[in-house]
Design an enzyme around this catalytic site. Structure first.
Site, PDB file in Angstrom:
ATOM      1  N   SER A  11       4.377  -0.276 -26.866  1.00 41.56           N
ATOM      2  CA  SER A  11       5.229  -1.370 -27.331  1.00 41.56           C
ATOM      3  C   SER A  11       6.320  -1.687 -26.328  1.00 41.56           C
ATOM      4  O   SER A  11       6.693  -0.841 -25.499  1.00 41.56           O
ATOM      5  CB  SER A  11       5.869  -1.003 -28.678  1.00 41.56           C
ATOM      6  N   ARG A  12       6.792  -2.908 -26.411  1.00 41.27           N
ATOM      7  CA  ARG A  12       7.942  -3.351 -25.638  1.00 41.27           C
ATOM      8  C   ARG A  12       8.874  -4.099 -26.581  1.00 41.27           C
ATOM      9  O   ARG A  12       8.425  -4.791 -27.482  1.00 41.27           O
ATOM     10  CB  ARG A  12       7.513  -4.264 -24.486  1.00 41.27           C
ATOM     11  N   PHE A  15      14.394  -4.932 -23.142  1.00 39.10           N
ATOM     12  CA  PHE A  15      15.438  -3.924 -22.990  1.00 39.10           C
ATOM     13  C   PHE A  15      14.984  -2.519 -23.370  1.00 39.10           C
ATOM     14  O   PHE A  15      15.746  -1.559 -23.228  1.00 39.10           O
ATOM     15  CB  PHE A  15      16.699  -4.300 -23.782  1.00 39.10           C
ATOM     16  N   ALA A  16      13.752  -2.373 -23.862  1.00 39.94           N
ATOM     17  CA  ALA A  16      13.234  -1.038 -24.182  1.00 39.94           C
ATOM     18  C   ALA A  16      11.719  -1.116 -24.213  1.00 39.94           C
ATOM     19  O   ALA A  16      11.135  -2.191 -24.362  1.00 39.94           O
ATOM     20  CB  ALA A  16      13.778  -0.546 -25.524  1.00 39.94           C
ATOM     21  N   SER A  17      11.094   0.039 -24.059  1.00 38.01           N
ATOM     22  CA  SER A  17       9.635   0.068 -24.092  1.00 38.01           C
ATOM     23  C   SER A  17       9.152   1.442 -24.507  1.00 38.01           C
ATOM     24  O   SER A  17       9.864   2.442 -24.380  1.00 38.01           O
ATOM     25  CB  SER A  17       9.053  -0.301 -22.723  1.00 38.01           C
ATOM     26  N   GLY A  18       7.923   1.479 -25.033  1.00 45.09           N
ATOM     27  CA  GLY A  18       7.279   2.728 -25.416  1.00 45.09           C
ATOM     28  C   GLY A  18       5.872   2.748 -24.876  1.00 45.09           C
ATOM     29  O   GLY A  18       5.481   1.896 -24.060  1.00 45.09           O
ATOM     30  N   ASP A  39      10.747  11.056 -38.351  1.00 44.58           N
ATOM     31  CA  ASP A  39      11.130  11.063 -36.937  1.00 44.58           C
ATOM     32  C   ASP A  39      12.599  10.704 -36.772  1.00 44.58           C
ATOM     33  O   ASP A  39      12.975   9.907 -35.911  1.00 44.58           O
ATOM     34  CB  ASP A  39      10.254  10.084 -36.153  1.00 44.58           C
ATOM     35  N   LYS A  89       9.864  -6.483 -31.362  1.00 46.13           N
ATOM     36  CA  LYS A  89       9.015  -5.367 -30.951  1.00 46.13           C
ATOM     37  C   LYS A  89       7.581  -5.865 -30.829  1.00 46.13           C
ATOM     38  O   LYS A  89       6.962  -6.253 -31.810  1.00 46.13           O
ATOM     39  CB  LYS A  89       9.099  -4.229 -31.974  1.00 46.13           C
TER      40      LYS A  89
END
Length: 361
Positions: A96-97, A90-93, A210, A111
């Site tokens: 990372s996922r 549902f998310a990623s960078g 952050d 993560k």
């Protein structure tokens, strides 16, 4: 007057158990047969990790896994991968996922951090950030900080397991709202959740570095929790740190300039987040991140605070994002001020009612 919850109905959804992540054990096997027992599917999870590495025996894996969770984590926090089931991403960078999952019968977020080959020189940094995040998360227990559950490392794949926050990021929540439409009650609730979480982190000697709306998650009860400690540091270490960390639109001017900084960089970022709660807009909209950083550090510009804003809130925002870190309040003061303000302004109306009908730019 239209409620700030127009078009939004809070629903409790029954967590649907995701299917375990499966990979074929060989080319002749394309899937796990429905009748196979759970152990076979868990072996498939091991294949996901094993196919990425070579030359690592089980003893080496155990040693590396426990060694990766250095700096305070306990052995019992090492994930038991036989209890982990992976669902949808549902998310990623960049490296990372994040997946939904089930760990020991509990809904979780997983993560997965992929550590690249060391050819580009990024592996030591990612490795350090992973170790730091796990070391910090494993010692934190607060209702407004994401709950750490377990971690596991088998290079080049690392994972961190935390509680699952069903309502996504604060930024996503605000994006669905009309500008200036959040009620006084909701603004204060969110602001207190965030400031209490940050008060706890600073009391533990941790500087987040952050803090932003994308690093604040909401659960079914719309409780806000601080997340993502990949670039966080201990206050004693940050005193000697130079250079910028974080995200330009929320970054304090001293950090942008590459000066030494303290935990007051988090207070500056909180001021930007408080402005977001007030307006539901993206800070420095219309500027690129680099333009926003230049405007903040070289021109001392800040997002515009509407004239109709409550003077108590507008003054707090200005104190938080003042250029001089020494003049910014600490989170003890911020929490006390917001609690006092909440006692006298508990009505559920927009903080800037005359601007409620404004259109999003």
């Amino acid at each position: 007057m239209v409620s700030c919850f127009w078009g939004f109905r809070q629903k409790r959804k029954t967590v649907e158990r995701p299917r375990p992540l499966t990979l074929p054990l060989d080319r002749s096997t394309s899937s796990i047969a429905p009748g196979q027992d759970r152990l076979d599917s868990l072996k498939s999870w091991s294949v996901l990790l094993d196919c990425q590495i070579s030359g690592h025996g089980s003893g080496e894996v155990k040693e590396e896994t426990e060694g990766a969770i250095a700096g305070g984590a306990q052995p019992e926090w090492v994930a038991d991968m036989s209890e982990l089931f992976i669902g949808n991403r549902f998310a990623s960078g960049s490296n990372s996922r994040i997946y939904r999952g089930i760990y020991k019968q509990r809904a979780v977020a997983v993560k997965m951090v992929r550590v690249p080959d060391n050819e580009d020189g990024s592996r030591p940094l990612i490795d350090s950030q992973f170790n730091s995040e796990v070391a910090l998360l494993s010692r934190l227990r607060h209702p407004n900080v994401i709950e750490f559950i377990a971690a596991y490392r088998k290079p080049p794949v690392y994972c961190i397991i935390t509680e699952y926050m069903s309502q996504g990021t604060l930024r996503m929540y605000l994006h669905k709202k009309e500008p200036y439409s959040l009620s006084n009650k909701m603004i204060l609730k969110f602001a207190l959740d965030i400031s209490r979480g940050m008060q706890y982190l600073h009391a533990q000697g941790i500087v987040h570095r952050d803090l932003k709306s994308n690093n604040l998650l909401l659960n079914d009860e719309l409780t806000v929790k601080v997340v993502d400690f990949g670039i966080s540091c201990l206050d004693t270490q940050c005193h000697a740190t130079k250079g910028f960390m974080g995200t330009y639109r929320w970054m304090a001017p001293e950090m942008i300039r590459g000066k030494t900084y303290t935990k007051k960089v988090d207070v500056y970022s909180f001021g930007i987040v408080l402005w977001e709660l007030l307006t539901a807009l993206v800070p420095f909209q219309g500027m690129t991140p680099v333009q926003a950083a230049f405007a903040v550090s070289e021109k001392n510009e800040r997002p515009h605070i509407p004239d109709a804003c409550s003077p108590e809130i507008s003054n707090l925002i200005r104190q938080c994002w003042t250029a001089d870190p020494a003049k910014r309040p600490d989170f003890d003061f911020i929490v006390a001020l917001l609690e006092q303000y909440e006692e006298h302004h508990s009505n559920d109306v927009p903080l800037i009612p005359q601007l409620q009908s404004s259109k999003r730019l």
